[in-house]
Design a protein around this motif. Structure first.
Motif, PDB file in Angstrom:
ATOM      1  N   MET A   1      -6.200 -14.545 -11.538  1.00 38.68           N
ATOM      2  CA  MET A   1      -5.026 -14.316 -10.472  1.00 38.68           C
ATOM      3  C   MET A   1      -3.747 -13.458 -11.024  1.00 38.68           C
ATOM      4  O   MET A   1      -3.196 -13.598 -12.186  1.00 38.68           O
ATOM      5  N   ALA A   2      -3.241 -12.481 -10.119  1.00 36.89           N
ATOM      6  CA  ALA A   2      -2.128 -11.777 -10.628  1.00 36.89           C
ATOM      7  C   ALA A   2      -0.893 -12.718 -10.964  1.00 36.89           C
ATOM      8  O   ALA A   2      -0.804 -13.803 -10.071  1.00 36.89           O
ATOM      9  N   LEU A   3      -0.027 -12.195 -11.504  1.00 37.60           N
ATOM     10  CA  LEU A   3       1.292 -12.718 -11.880  1.00 37.60           C
ATOM     11  C   LEU A   3       2.162 -12.777 -10.287  1.00 37.60           C
ATOM     12  O   LEU A   3       2.022 -11.798  -9.614  1.00 37.60           O
ATOM     13  N   ILE A   4       2.623 -13.895 -10.104  1.00 36.98           N
ATOM     14  CA  ILE A   4       3.219 -13.662  -8.613  1.00 36.98           C
ATOM     15  C   ILE A   4       4.873 -13.999  -8.883  1.00 36.98           C
ATOM     16  O   ILE A   4       5.373 -14.971  -9.624  1.00 36.98           O
ATOM     17  N   VAL A   5       5.414 -12.756  -8.246  1.00 35.42           N
ATOM     18  CA  VAL A   5       7.018 -13.018  -8.469  1.00 35.42           C
ATOM     19  C   VAL A   5       7.419 -13.208  -7.140  1.00 35.42           C
ATOM     20  O   VAL A   5       7.612 -12.675  -5.993  1.00 35.42           O
ATOM     21  N   GLY A   6       8.179 -14.527  -7.076  1.00 36.02           N
ATOM     22  CA  GLY A   6       8.832 -14.910  -5.834  1.00 36.02           C
ATOM     23  C   GLY A   6      10.140 -13.942  -5.593  1.00 36.02           C
ATOM     24  O   GLY A   6      10.918 -13.942  -6.560  1.00 36.02           O
ATOM     25  N   LEU A   7      10.297 -13.474  -4.463  1.00 36.30           N
ATOM     26  CA  LEU A   7      11.554 -12.554  -3.981  1.00 36.30           C
ATOM     27  C   LEU A   7      12.317 -13.516  -2.799  1.00 36.30           C
ATOM     28  O   LEU A   7      11.863 -13.523  -1.944  1.00 36.30           O
ATOM     29  N   THR A   8      13.383 -13.503  -3.136  1.00 39.03           N
ATOM     30  CA  THR A   8      14.334 -14.241  -2.301  1.00 39.03           C
ATOM     31  C   THR A   8      15.637 -13.839  -2.324  1.00 39.03           C
ATOM     32  O   THR A   8      16.018 -13.017  -3.401  1.00 39.03           O
ATOM     33  N   GLY A   9      16.501 -14.122  -1.524  1.00 40.36           N
ATOM     34  CA  GLY A   9      17.865 -13.847  -1.229  1.00 40.36           C
ATOM     35  C   GLY A   9      18.386 -14.055   0.143  1.00 40.36           C
ATOM     36  O   GLY A   9      17.813 -14.337   1.047  1.00 40.36           O
ATOM     37  N   GLY A  10      19.556 -13.936   0.226  1.00 41.18           N
ATOM     38  CA  GLY A  10      20.257 -14.554   1.594  1.00 41.18           C
ATOM     39  C   GLY A  10      20.037 -13.505   2.642  1.00 41.18           C
ATOM     40  O   GLY A  10      19.720 -12.351   2.360  1.00 41.18           O
ATOM     41  N   ILE A  11      20.648 -13.904   3.970  1.00 40.40           N
ATOM     42  CA  ILE A  11      20.500 -12.752   5.017  1.00 40.40           C
ATOM     43  C   ILE A  11      21.337 -11.444   4.550  1.00 40.40           C
ATOM     44  O   ILE A  11      22.328 -11.492   3.927  1.00 40.40           O
ATOM     45  N   ALA A  12      20.591 -10.406   4.892  1.00 38.08           N
ATOM     46  CA  ALA A  12      21.473  -9.296   4.528  1.00 38.08           C
ATOM     47  C   ALA A  12      21.543  -8.800   3.420  1.00 38.08           C
ATOM     48  O   ALA A  12      22.531  -7.918   3.060  1.00 38.08           O
ATOM     49  N   SER A  13      20.642  -9.432   2.520  1.00 42.98           N
ATOM     50  CA  SER A  13      20.914  -9.222   0.715  1.00 42.98           C
ATOM     51  C   SER A  13      19.987  -7.779   0.555  1.00 42.98           C
ATOM     52  O   SER A  13      20.402  -7.261  -0.515  1.00 42.98           O
ATOM     53  N   GLY A  14      19.080  -7.731   1.266  1.00 43.74           N
ATOM     54  CA  GLY A  14      18.393  -6.202   0.914  1.00 43.74           C
ATOM     55  C   GLY A  14      16.804  -6.729   0.506  1.00 43.74           C
ATOM     56  O   GLY A  14      16.541  -5.834  -0.203  1.00 43.74           O
ATOM     57  N   LYS A  15      16.587  -7.661   0.767  1.00 38.44           N
ATOM     58  CA  LYS A  15      15.294  -8.159   0.307  1.00 38.44           C
ATOM     59  C   LYS A  15      14.065  -7.130   0.522  1.00 38.44           C
ATOM     60  O   LYS A  15      13.362  -6.668  -0.178  1.00 38.44           O
ATOM     61  N   THR A  16      14.156  -6.831   2.050  1.00 35.03           N
ATOM     62  CA  THR A  16      13.012  -6.034   2.375  1.00 35.03           C
ATOM     63  C   THR A  16      13.220  -4.572   1.682  1.00 35.03           C
ATOM     64  O   THR A  16      12.100  -3.941   1.363  1.00 35.03           O
ATOM     65  N   THR A  17      14.250  -3.992   1.730  1.00 37.89           N
ATOM     66  CA  THR A  17      14.569  -2.801   0.815  1.00 37.89           C
ATOM     67  C   THR A  17      14.052  -2.779  -0.646  1.00 37.89           C
ATOM     68  O   THR A  17      13.190  -1.941  -0.770  1.00 37.89           O
ATOM     69  N   VAL A  18      14.376  -3.984  -1.127  1.00 40.03           N
ATOM     70  CA  VAL A  18      13.724  -4.092  -2.642  1.00 40.03           C
ATOM     71  C   VAL A  18      12.024  -4.081  -2.689  1.00 40.03           C
ATOM     72  O   VAL A  18      11.875  -3.671  -3.463  1.00 40.03           O
ATOM     73  N   ALA A  19      11.709  -5.012  -1.670  1.00 39.10           N
ATOM     74  CA  ALA A  19      10.287  -5.055  -1.981  1.00 39.10           C
ATOM     75  C   ALA A  19       9.566  -3.814  -1.574  1.00 39.10           C
ATOM     76  O   ALA A  19       8.734  -3.563  -2.100  1.00 39.10           O
ATOM     77  N   ASN A  20      10.032  -3.363  -0.412  1.00 37.59           N
ATOM     78  CA  ASN A  20       9.619  -1.911  -0.009  1.00 37.59           C
ATOM     79  C   ASN A  20       9.728  -0.743  -1.195  1.00 37.59           C
ATOM     80  O   ASN A  20       8.749   0.020  -1.528  1.00 37.59           O
ATOM     81  N   LEU A  21      10.810  -0.787  -2.134  1.00 45.11           N
ATOM     82  CA  LEU A  21      10.873  -0.062  -2.969  1.00 45.11           C
ATOM     83  C   LEU A  21       9.886  -0.351  -4.191  1.00 45.11           C
ATOM     84  O   LEU A  21       9.152   0.787  -4.788  1.00 45.11           O
TER      85      LEU A  21
END
Length: 202
Positions: A1-21
């Motif tokens: 199983m791959a290492l799982i890194v949980g990504l979180t942040g509040g509203i408008a923190s830029g989570k999607t941008t970070v994940a996409n990068l």
């Protein structure tokens, strides 16, 4: 199983941008709780069937998809109904996320869960990466992005976990405060770090 890194942040923190990068630059697989949450109530899904059975056909749009506004109305006014819906959908979402994580082919995966702290889901990941932003900036961005006034933006923010609560569970933090703050160098550094961890765990 791959290492799982949980990504979180509040509203408008830029989570999607970070994940996409991470995805664009390093081909890292992403499992996104918000996407999965939409999938478990798609037309023909068990989730949507159960919702329509409980509340009737008014929950369905003409094309057979979920009428989100009607559902929000139904659960907003009654805490018991919200609990029923959470009990229905949360296990489905969790199961689907875990199934998708099994399919991961990159060395590590990002599990994007906006409400990780609120729903106590950090145990699904081996590491937690928090996208950290000052609350005032979140409010500005939310107002601009979602076209809401300051009062609404503050209400959304206060309904989420606090910045301190999120940082308390973080193994790694990405700062996304200033508009000109470069995200990619931070992401590149973390990518190297995660690969190192993957190698150590082999």
């Amino acid at each position: 199983m791959a290492l799982i890194v949980g990504l979180t942040g509040g509203i408008a923190s830029g989570k999607t941008t970070v994940a996409n990068l991470f995805q664009q630059h390093f081909a890292i697989d992403i499992v996104d709780a918000d996407v999965v949450a939409r999938e478990v109530v798609e037309p023909g899904s068990e989730g949507l069937k159960a919702i329509a059975e409980r509340y009737g056909e008014s929950m369905l749009q003409a094309d057979g998809s979920l009428n989100r506004a009607a559902l929000r109305e139904a659960i907003f006014s009654d805490p018991k109904e919200k609990t029923w819906l959470d009990n229905l959908l949360h296990p489905m979402i969790r199961q689907k996320m875990l199934a998708e994580l099994e399919q991961v082919t990159s060395p590590y995966a990002l599990l994007v869960i906006p409400l990780m702290v609120e729903n106590n889901l950090q145990a699904l990941a081996q590491r937690v990466l928090v996208v950290d932003v000052a609350p005032e900036i979140q409010i500005e961005r939310t107002m601009a992005r979602d076209n809401v006034d300051e009062k609404q933006a503050r209400a959304i923010l206060s309904a989420q976990a606090s910045r301190e609560e999120r940082l308390a569970i973080a193994d790694d933090v990405i700062k996304n405060d200033a508009t000109n703050e470069k995200l990619l160098p931070q992401i590149t550094e973390l990518h190297q770090k995660f690969l190192e961890i993957c190698r150590e765990n082999l």
